[in-house]
Design an enzyme around this catalytic site. Structure first.
Site, PDB file in Angstrom:
ATOM      1  N   ASP A 148     -10.961   2.275   3.376  1.00  0.00           N
ATOM      2  CA  ASP A 148     -11.325   0.762   3.252  1.00  0.00           C
ATOM      3  C   ASP A 148     -12.978   0.508   3.086  1.00  0.00           C
ATOM      4  O   ASP A 148     -13.118  -0.520   2.599  1.00  0.00           O
ATOM      5  CB  ASP A 148     -10.915   0.047   4.630  1.00  0.00           C
ATOM      6  N   GLN A 193      -4.798  -1.856   9.351  1.00  0.00           N
ATOM      7  CA  GLN A 193      -4.548  -3.250   8.552  1.00  0.00           C
ATOM      8  C   GLN A 193      -5.156  -4.205   9.645  1.00  0.00           C
ATOM      9  O   GLN A 193      -4.848  -4.376  10.848  1.00  0.00           O
ATOM     10  CB  GLN A 193      -3.105  -3.479   8.408  1.00  0.00           C
ATOM     11  N   LYS A 199       0.772  -1.031   0.140  1.00  0.00           N
ATOM     12  CA  LYS A 199       0.108   0.035   0.027  1.00  0.00           C
ATOM     13  C   LYS A 199       0.782   1.224   0.025  1.00  0.00           C
ATOM     14  O   LYS A 199       0.665   2.238  -0.787  1.00  0.00           O
ATOM     15  CB  LYS A 199      -0.959   0.316   1.161  1.00  0.00           C
TER      16      LYS A 199
HETATM   17  N1  GUN Z   1      -6.705  -7.412   5.915  1.00  0.00           N
HETATM   18  C1  GUN Z   1      -6.971  -8.017   4.789  1.00  0.00           C
HETATM   19  N2  GUN Z   1      -7.341  -7.153   3.757  1.00  0.00           N
HETATM   20  C2  GUN Z   1      -7.626  -5.928   4.141  1.00  0.00           C
HETATM   21  C3  GUN Z   1      -8.041  -5.002   3.530  1.00  0.00           C
HETATM   22  O1  GUN Z   1      -8.561  -4.513   2.654  1.00  0.00           O
HETATM   23  N3  GUN Z   1      -8.022  -3.687   4.590  1.00  0.00           N
HETATM   24  C4  GUN Z   1      -7.607  -3.702   6.113  1.00  0.00           C
HETATM   25  N4  GUN Z   1      -7.632  -2.643   6.653  1.00  0.00           N
HETATM   26  N5  GUN Z   1      -7.322  -4.859   6.106  1.00  0.00           N
HETATM   27  C5  GUN Z   1      -7.073  -6.041   5.467  1.00  0.00           C
END
Ligand code: GUN
Length: 293
Positions: free
Chosen positions: A119, A96, A52
């Site tokens: 998200d 996350q 990211k």
């Molecule tokens: N853990 C697995 N996929 C994601 C996601 O798309 N966003 C976040 N914040 N955590 C994750």
């Protein structure tokens, strides 16, 4: 059969975003800024967050990675989120997941300002999406919709079968495909682990979205000729044929299903790269105050 090239489309979108950032810079505007919170040292989470941050760099966004020890208390983490909420320089915030067991995931998500929830996990964004109001749409369903749009796949009046009912994929994509919109108006059936006659339901589908996380679950006998198959699954399995000793497989038995399809996404290189780029798109929307003024 046409292969849906998520990698190529996501690269194209990144170029489009980078151009927009250049334009914003020229005009003296606000450069989009994404903050990511990572708690602990979970291996896959480390990789996802690193991706990211790298994606942000690639398109010219500012990114901030806030790392906390796995022993952080829920209260302290909530206070850290509130600080980011109050920081007007930060447009988007993700925490996350998963977070350590002593921390409530629901409380963490609900602490994020919905206007920064790129998200799209906050109940306010989920609820707004459900009733068709502008909202952040979580990354995987947003990526699928983008592929459907860019490949001009017809959804109106089609039988669409979604396998999986997770909050971040199955539920939102089912809702989006059923909505009155250019990429919606489908008749959607959502299947899950308790669904009976899943093979028969799939055989009747014009579009299958496989998001159950079971490697190679969808076989040729479950797919009708000319169907569109979107594979959300990604599982690392052992393989003697690769150097690493592992390979990535989707929820679809690609080699036997692909010849029957009008469109199909590969794994890797299909939905995965789109998921990554969706977060950038949401962050840009946030910086431009498109969803919330
Ligand atoms: N853990 C697995 N996929 C994601 C996601 O798309 N966003 C976040 N914040 N955590 C994750």
């Amino acid at each position: 059969m046409q292969l849906i090239d998520g990698k190529a489309i996501s690269d194209q979108i990144k170029v489009e975003i980078a151009r927009e950032v250049e334009q914003i810079k020229k005009n003296g505007g606000k450069i989009p800024h994404l903050a990511a919170i990572l708690v602990g040292n979970d291996g896959p989470s480390e990789t996802y967050v690193a991706h990211k941050v790298k994606d942000c760099e690639e398109v010219g966004f500012v990114s901030t990675l806030l790392r906390f020890d796995a022993s952080i208390s829920e209260e302290t983490l909530i206070n850290e989120i509130k600080k980011v909420n109050a920081n007007s320089d930060i447009d988007g915030l993700i925490v996350q997941l998963p977070v350590p067991k002593h921390i409530s995931e629901a409380k963490i998500i609900e602490t994020i300002d919905p206007a920064k929830d790129v998200d799209g996990f906050h109940p306010i964004n989920m609820g707004r999406m459900l009733i068709g109001l502008p909202s952040y749409i979580s990354a995987t369903p947003a990526g699928i919709v983008e592929l459907i749009r860019r490949y001009k796949i017809q959804t109106s009046g089609k039988n669409c079968v979604v396998i999986g009912r997770s909050n971040i994929v199955g539920k939102p994509i089912s809702n989006l495909l059923a909505q009155k919109s250019d990429f919606g108006n489908a008749t959607v059936t959502m299947c899950h682990s308790r669904t009976k006659n899943i093979e028969e339901i799939c055989r009747n589908a014009d579009i299958i979205i496989a998001a159950l996380g079971k490697p190679e679950f969808i076989t040729a006998s479950m797919v009708k000729d000319g169907a569109v198959v979107i594979d959300v699954g990604i599982t690392r399995i052992k393989s003697e044929k690769t150097k690493s000793g592992f390979k990535l497989v989707g929820d679809v038995k690609f080699d036997e299903v692909a010849p029957k399809c009008s469109f199909i996404t590969p794994v890797p290189g299909g939905v995965g790269p789109m998921t990554r780029v969706s977060l950038l798109q949401n962050t840009l929307l946030s910086a431009k105050k498109i969803i919330y003024q």
